[in-house]
Structure formats: structure tokens, C-alpha cells
Design a protein around this motif. Structure first.
Motif, PDB file in Angstrom:
ATOM      1  N   ARG A  57       0.831  -1.207   0.000  1.00 27.20           N
ATOM      2  CA  ARG A  57       0.000   0.000   0.000  1.00 27.20           C
ATOM      3  C   ARG A  57       0.866   1.258   0.000  1.00 27.20           C
ATOM      4  O   ARG A  57       0.537   2.254  -0.638  1.00 27.20           O
TER       5      ARG A  57
ATOM      6  N   GLU B 201      -7.388  -4.300  -6.965  1.00 29.51           N
ATOM      7  CA  GLU B 201      -8.101  -3.353  -6.105  1.00 29.51           C
ATOM      8  C   GLU B 201      -9.409  -3.909  -5.582  1.00 29.51           C
ATOM      9  O   GLU B 201      -9.957  -3.407  -4.594  1.00 29.51           O
ATOM     10  N   MET B 202      -9.944  -4.981  -6.192  1.00 27.53           N
ATOM     11  CA  MET B 202     -11.156  -5.591  -5.665  1.00 27.53           C
ATOM     12  C   MET B 202     -10.902  -6.250  -4.314  1.00 27.53           C
ATOM     13  O   MET B 202     -11.802  -6.376  -3.493  1.00 27.53           O
TER      14      MET B 202
ATOM     15  N   ASP C  78      -8.225  -5.072  -2.320  1.00 24.96           N
ATOM     16  CA  ASP C  78      -7.723  -3.985  -1.476  1.00 24.96           C
ATOM     17  C   ASP C  78      -7.776  -2.691  -2.277  1.00 24.96           C
ATOM     18  O   ASP C  78      -6.927  -2.452  -3.148  1.00 24.96           O
ATOM     19  N   PRO C  79      -8.781  -1.838  -2.028  1.00 24.37           N
ATOM     20  CA  PRO C  79      -8.919  -0.600  -2.797  1.00 24.37           C
ATOM     21  C   PRO C  79      -7.687   0.293  -2.755  1.00 24.37           C
ATOM     22  O   PRO C  79      -7.468   1.089  -3.675  1.00 24.37           O
ATOM     23  N   ALA C  80      -6.870   0.166  -1.694  1.00 25.61           N
ATOM     24  CA  ALA C  80      -5.672   0.993  -1.589  1.00 25.61           C
ATOM     25  C   ALA C  80      -4.623   0.629  -2.629  1.00 25.61           C
ATOM     26  O   ALA C  80      -3.645   1.365  -2.811  1.00 25.61           O
TER      27      ALA C  80
ATOM     28  N   GLU D 104      -5.283   0.277  -5.894  1.00 26.73           N
ATOM     29  CA  GLU D 104      -5.720   0.756  -7.205  1.00 26.73           C
ATOM     30  C   GLU D 104      -4.533   1.383  -7.952  1.00 26.73           C
ATOM     31  O   GLU D 104      -3.773   2.176  -7.400  1.00 26.73           O
TER      32      GLU D 104
ATOM     33  N   HIS E 126      -3.570   2.299 -14.014  1.00 25.20           N
ATOM     34  CA  HIS E 126      -4.914   1.843 -13.644  1.00 25.20           C
ATOM     35  C   HIS E 126      -5.450   0.813 -14.630  1.00 25.20           C
ATOM     36  O   HIS E 126      -6.401   0.090 -14.307  1.00 25.20           O
TER      37      HIS E 126
ATOM     38  N   ALA F 103     -18.511  -9.131  -3.897  1.00 25.21           N
ATOM     39  CA  ALA F 103     -18.198  -7.769  -3.453  1.00 25.21           C
ATOM     40  C   ALA F 103     -19.006  -7.417  -2.194  1.00 25.21           C
ATOM     41  O   ALA F 103     -20.165  -7.822  -2.062  1.00 25.21           O
ATOM     42  N   PRO F 104     -18.388  -6.683  -1.259  1.00 23.53           N
ATOM     43  CA  PRO F 104     -16.982  -6.247  -1.215  1.00 23.53           C
ATOM     44  C   PRO F 104     -16.048  -7.443  -0.948  1.00 23.53           C
ATOM     45  O   PRO F 104     -16.115  -8.060   0.121  1.00 23.53           O
TER      46      PRO F 104
ATOM     47  N   ARG G  59     -13.062  -7.778  -0.188  1.00 21.45           N
ATOM     48  CA  ARG G  59     -12.117  -7.718   0.939  1.00 21.45           C
ATOM     49  C   ARG G  59     -12.680  -8.346   2.204  1.00 21.45           C
ATOM     50  O   ARG G  59     -11.932  -8.601   3.154  1.00 21.45           O
TER      51      ARG G  59
END
Length: 386
Positions: free
Chosen positions: A157, A191-192, A194-196, A198, A204, A316-317, A319
Motif C-alpha cells: 500500500r 483493487e477488488m 484492497d482498494p488501496a 488501485e 490503472h 463484493a466487497p 475484501r
């Protein structure tokens, strides 16, 4: 067989009658594919703690679960699970977990394990530099190697925040790979999960990012055992798999399409490092035993009903998938409670658990249906369902 009343997709209560558990084929390694399960940790429910802030681990049950996975012929991917690291399990606890697991592995002939090394002790921020990221990676890699472990090089991250271009990723990975003692598994986490993360690898667009990752791998092929790709996209995985240097493995991290990816095609196949292998471990062992005999019909017959279960757990989500994994461990008696590090047992709804229960039963994965029904009823009661 036992019958239980469960909420359905419309919120209505309907009876559900369980089938018998499946008796999966048994076999011993070596299997025709490397199969690593990203194993969960068992929380200590009686410890004095703030559940969202502290990670108190039941070490005996945690290590016992790893021995169970090894007994089925699976390897363990330790302390790298994205629903643990950075979401309840810090680097201090991860080191203890790795040490204890490595000690336990010594008593299990043929046991395989690799351990996550990342930068999660370095909080991302505007003042964190790429050099800081390098030092953080070096610290964790050195710790894992000092304990005698193999490395899974986790996504960072802090690097995702600090990097300004693909060149920064190349600089970091080239530096770390140039120092490791043994070939590592690189983890490209989408990112699916862990969005951090991305825009990892400096882009991207996943296909453009893949070019950077492949450049790093080709430049350091002797230090890369394989790459685990977790994008939940089988087509992208196959594209990357076909472009890897000879001898570098593709470890599928696709919890939606793993059966076809492991089976492979005329141009190759994927090995596996998967979170779903934790709750479906008996089925995985049986499927690999069938593959060992070149029996693809039985291989797909075993894994096919596990795929809807996996897609539900990882919906989803994404994580929050570990909640379903631990729920399964509780239903099957691997732990006496449904409490998780980080209090993550609260991340899914009772409807989600009810459907998970049905799908696990249809896959033949509830090894003691009466116990599973009793435990499910207790969870229903907590949610006000008589």
C-alpha cells in the motif's frame, strides 16, 4: 438428513434439508500442480481486547489448522492473507505466526510453506518515499529469511501511494529481488481485494500494468519462483501466464475461475495460491488426486460445485471474504466459535451466511451435518431467527 429453516434471497424463512457429506478421493503429493492455501488465523475469543484494534490469536487452534491442511497434501501460504494483514493482523503478530508455523512444519514430512513479506508496518502517507518502501521491504524479507522461510512478496500500500510512475515499481522490485536468497512468489493483488492498491504497477489499466510486472519478472527470472495474480479475471491471467519466462510459475489467485485455470489448456496451466483452498481443502485434495490420475472428469466433478460457493464467499466487497472462510471453519468444527481478528465476523449478513451454508452443503463440504445445523441455528438465534 437434518432439516433447518433458513432465510432465502427474499428474506422469507424456508426449510432446507441437507445432503450427506462427500467422501473425496485421497492421495499423497507430489501433485501435478503446486497448491497453496492462504490459511486463516483463529482468534482467541476469551482474551481481553478491543476486537477492532487488537489481534489476540489462539495459537494452538491456528497451528492445528495448518497441520490439517498439510495432512491433505496442501501447502500453506502464511501470513499473507489480505483479510488478515492490514485488517487485524499487524507485522508483529505476523512474525509470530510465521515463526510458529515454521516450527510446526518441521514435524510434518513433506510440508510446504511460503510466508508473506511486505511493508504493512510502514503506514502510507505523503511523507513516505520510495526509499522508505525499499527499507520496509528489506526489513520484512530479512526477517522471513532469518527464520528460514520462503518469501511471498506482497503488494505494498505504501508503494502504491509513494510511486509516481512504473519506473518506481521497477526500481523497488529490482532492488528487493536482487537481494533475496531464494526465488520468491510475487503477489499482484487487485483493487477488488484492497482498494488501496488501485493503479498498482503504475497504471490503472491492468493490461498496461502487466507490462511493468512482466518487465520486472523477465529481468529477475532467476529470483522469481512465480507470480500470483489476483484480478478475478481468467483471460488476463492466461495472457500473463503465456508470457512468463520459462520456469516461472503462474499461481492463480482467481477465486472465481480456479478450476479451469488449474486444469489448463494446450499451452499451459496455473498452479494455485488461493484463499478458497482454506474452506474447500478436502475437495482440493480430492481433485488433485484425480488430476494425478489424468481423470479430468472427476477433477471437474469435485470442483464444479465449489465454484458457486467460492463466488459467494468472494462476492463484493471482496475484501470481506475471510468472514465466509472462518464461518466454514466454525461449521466444520475446526474452531469452537465464530469470532475473528478485527471483529470481521460482522462484515456479512445472515442472508449471506444462510446461502453460504446451502452452497457448502451442495458441495459436500459440511463434514458433520448435525454439528453444522446446530451451529447455524445458534447464529440464526443471535440474529433473531427462531
Amino acid at each position: 438428513m437434518a432439516t433447518i429453516t433458513l432465510p432465502d434471497a427474499e428474506g422469507c424463512l424456508t426449510p432446507y434439508t441437507l445432503g450427506p457429506p462427500r467422501d473425496f478421493p485421497k492421495a499423497t503429493p507430489p501433485f501435478p500442480r503446486v497448491a497453496l492455501a492462504a490459511a486463516h488465523v483463529v482468534a482467541d475469543p476469551l482474551a481481553e481486547q478491543d476486537p477492532w484494534l487488537d489481534a489476540k490469536v489462539d495459537w494452538d487452534r491456528t497451528i492445528a489448522f495448518r497441520k490439517y491442511l498439510w495432512s491433505l497434501g496442501l501447502g500453506v501460504a502464511e501470513a499473507m492473507d489480505t483479510a488478515q494483514r492490514g485488517m487485524g493482523l499487524d507485522w508483529t503478530a505476523a512474525q509470530e505466526l510465521i515463526r510458529r508455523s515454521l516450527d510446526a512444519m518441521k514435524d510434518v514430512p513433506g510440508a510446504v510453506m511460503a510466508s508473506g513479506a511486505g511493508t504493512d508496518h510502514l503506514a502510507p502517507g505523503p511523507d513516505v518515499t520510495v526509499d522508505d518502501v525499499i527499507r520496509a521491504y528489506e526489513e520484512q524479507c530479512e526477517a522471513v529469511e532469518r527464520m528460514g522461510g520462503r518469501i511471498i512478496l506482497m503488494a505494498s500500500r505504501a508503494l502504491a501511494k509513494a510511486a509516481k510512475s512504473p519506473a518506481d515499481y521497477e526500481r523497488v522490485y529490482n532492488r528487493i529481488l536482487g537481494q533475496v536468497a531464494q526465488p520468491v512468489i510475487i503477489h499482484w493483488l487487485g483493487e477488488m481485494f484492497d482498494p488501496a492498491l488501485e493503479g498498482y504497477w503504475g497504471n490503472h489499466d491492468h493490461m498496461a500494468a502487466m507490462e511493468t510486472a512482466l518487465a520486472v519478472i523477465h529481468a529477475n527470472a532467476a529470483k522469481v519462483d512465480g507470480v500470483k495474480i489476483s484480478l478475478l479475471d481468467d483471460k488476463k491471467e492466461i495472457v500473463m501466464r503465456r508470457r512468463l519466462p520459462k520456469g516461472v510459475r503462474m499461481y492463480t489467485g482467481d477465486d472465481f475461475n480456479y478450476a479451469e485455470l488449474i486444469a489448463g489448456d494446450e499451452q499451459g496451466y496455473s498452479d494455485a495460491l488461493l484463499g478458497i483452498f482454506d474452506p474447500i481443502a478436502p475437495a482440493v485434495g480430492g481433485a488433485l488426486a484425480s488430476l494425478q490420475r489424468n481423470d479430468l472428469t472427476t477433477f471437474h466433478d469435485i470442483l464444479a460445485p465449489t465454484v458457486p460457493l467460492s463466488r459467494h464467499i468472494f462476492k463484493a466487497p471482496t475484501r470481506f471474504y475471510k468472514t465466509g472462510v472462518v464461518f466454514m471453519a466454525w461449521l466444520n468444527g475446526h474452531q469452537d466459535h465464530f469470532v475473528m481478528v478485527g471483529g470481521q465476523q460482522s462484515t456479512r449478513s445472515i442472508r449471506h451466511f444462510a446461502e453460504l451454508f446451502r452452497l457448502a452443503d451442495r458441495a459436500g463440504l459440511l463434514r458433520d451435518p448435525d454439528m453444522a445445523v446446530s451451529r447455524m441455528r445458534s447464529l440464526l438465534a443471535v440474529h433473531g431467527v427462531a
